[in-house]
Motif scaffolding. Structure first.
Motif, mmCIF file in Angstrom:
data_model
loop_
_atom_site.group_PDB
_atom_site.id
_atom_site.type_symbol
_atom_site.label_atom_id
_atom_site.label_comp_id
_atom_site.label_asym_id
_atom_site.label_seq_id
_atom_site.Cartn_x
_atom_site.Cartn_y
_atom_site.Cartn_z
ATOM 1 N N ALA A 25 0.806 -1.219 0.000
ATOM 2 C CA ALA A 25 0.000 0.000 0.000
ATOM 3 C C ALA A 25 0.836 1.265 0.000
ATOM 4 O O ALA A 25 0.460 2.264 -0.637
ATOM 5 N N ASN A 26 1.986 1.242 0.686
ATOM 6 C CA ASN A 26 2.733 2.478 0.927
ATOM 7 C C ASN A 26 4.182 2.415 0.467
ATOM 8 O O ASN A 26 4.976 3.299 0.812
ATOM 9 N N GLY A 27 4.521 1.384 -0.285
ATOM 10 C CA GLY A 27 5.903 1.235 -0.709
ATOM 11 C C GLY A 27 6.332 2.287 -1.724
ATOM 12 O O GLY A 27 5.515 3.011 -2.307
ATOM 13 N N LEU A 28 7.633 2.385 -1.914
ATOM 14 C CA LEU A 28 8.220 3.253 -2.923
ATOM 15 C C LEU A 28 9.317 2.480 -3.637
ATOM 16 O O LEU A 28 10.012 1.663 -3.033
ATOM 17 N N SER A 29 9.465 2.752 -4.926
ATOM 18 C CA SER A 29 10.537 2.165 -5.709
ATOM 19 C C SER A 29 11.551 3.258 -6.025
ATOM 20 O O SER A 29 11.189 4.315 -6.545
ATOM 21 N N VAL A 30 12.807 3.012 -5.683
ATOM 22 C CA VAL A 30 13.881 3.946 -6.029
ATOM 23 C C VAL A 30 14.675 3.313 -7.161
ATOM 24 O O VAL A 30 15.394 2.331 -6.954
ATOM 25 N N ALA A 31 14.517 3.863 -8.350
ATOM 26 C CA ALA A 31 15.208 3.343 -9.534
ATOM 27 C C ALA A 31 16.416 4.228 -9.807
ATOM 28 O O ALA A 31 16.279 5.443 -9.996
ATOM 29 N N ILE A 32 17.589 3.621 -9.816
ATOM 30 C CA ILE A 32 18.836 4.364 -9.984
ATOM 31 C C ILE A 32 19.412 4.068 -11.355
ATOM 32 O O ILE A 32 19.649 2.915 -11.714
ATOM 33 N N SER A 33 19.632 5.125 -12.125
ATOM 34 C CA SER A 33 20.134 4.958 -13.485
ATOM 35 C C SER A 33 21.629 4.694 -13.467
ATOM 36 O O SER A 33 22.293 4.800 -12.434
ATOM 37 N N ALA A 34 22.161 4.364 -14.621
ATOM 38 C CA ALA A 34 23.606 4.282 -14.778
ATOM 39 C C ALA A 34 24.186 5.696 -14.731
ATOM 40 O O ALA A 34 23.465 6.681 -14.834
ATOM 41 N N GLY A 35 25.500 5.769 -14.555
ATOM 42 C CA GLY A 35 26.167 7.062 -14.555
ATOM 43 C C GLY A 35 27.020 7.264 -13.327
ATOM 44 O O GLY A 35 26.939 6.497 -12.356
ATOM 45 N N ALA A 36 27.837 8.304 -13.355
ATOM 46 C CA ALA A 36 28.707 8.611 -12.226
ATOM 47 C C ALA A 36 27.879 8.884 -10.980
ATOM 48 O O ALA A 36 26.893 9.607 -11.024
ATOM 49 N N GLY A 37 28.286 8.271 -9.879
ATOM 50 C CA GLY A 37 27.594 8.489 -8.616
ATOM 51 C C GLY A 37 26.476 7.520 -8.336
ATOM 52 O O GLY A 37 25.763 7.686 -7.334
#
Length: 231
Positions: free
Chosen positions: A148-160
């Protein structure tokens, strides 16, 4: 690798003195799938996600109880006179609780509806019991909150990119699931699909079920994006 049956790819239940024995049970698959997903979140290595997916598919094939949940033993267990089912947690989480959590986390990583539907199936199968005795079903309650309350953190390629992944982990949010677009292209149904780095720097996209916050390229901006998504 020592716990895998090379003949059929299924798990063993126990290992001692160099020998793996007995067919794995529901909690073994649920725990191992959850561990593989956690390793994928921590490292971005796609092989862990492949393992988790295969183990959760094994549950669907060999353990379904016909009501949305899972039996403790597989359908071909040779030494089980009566297959049992349940979702109450004891000293360790129940197999159904572990499996539901892994299914829910895989949904937040992929946004493939089949995983959410299976997690909801487990919640529906044992929902009446959890409502009667919530203190005995904390793993199911956490899974319900995650869906119900989750979040998805999608991290792209790249420096950092690694710094952003570490910053997301340090937030300590149990209903936040991390995925790496650099490990494999995000599925088309993921809200961050097609989004990439910003001016050559990795970007983190904090997404709920339908939308994403503005891309974050620093730990501070990531924390603000998570806070904004929670409001």
């Amino acid at each position: 690798a020592a716990m895998l049956d090379a003949g059929n790819g299924r798990l063993f239940h126990a290992w001692r003195a160099g020998q793996a024995k007995h067919a794995a049970m529901l909690e073994d698959y649920g725990a191992m799938a959850g561990a593989a997903i956690a390793l994928f979140e921590a490292t971005g290595i796609g092989g862990y996600l492949v393992r988790a997916t295969a183990w959760l598919e094994t549950l669907e094939r060999d353990f379904p109880d016909g009501a949305g949940g899972y039996f403790t033993a597989s359908a071909d267990a040779p030494d089980v006179p009566a297959r049992q089912r349940g979702a109450a947690d004891n000293a360790t989480p129940s197999g159904n609780g572990l499996s539901a959590d892994a299914l829910a986390r895989l949904w937040w990583i992929t946004f493939e509806d089949r995983w959410r539907l299976r997690a909801e199936g487990v919640l529906n199968a044992f929902g009446a019991e959890a409502r009667r005795n919530p203190a005995a079903h904390p793993w199911l309650l956490c899974t319900s909150d995650l869906l119900a309350n989750g979040l998805s953190v999608a991290i792209s390629a790249g420096a950092g990119a690694e710094a952003l992944a570490a910053a997301a982990t340090r937030l300590g949010d149990p209903a936040l699931v991390i995925t790496r677009a650099s490990a494999a292209p995000l599925p088309a149904g993921h809200p961050a699909s097609g989004k990439g780095p910003i001016a050559g720097r990795a970007a983190a996209y904090v997404c709920s079920a339908g939308t994403c916050q503005a891309p974050a390229t620093t730990a501070e901006a990531l924390a603000q994006a998570v806070g904004a998504a929670r409001r």
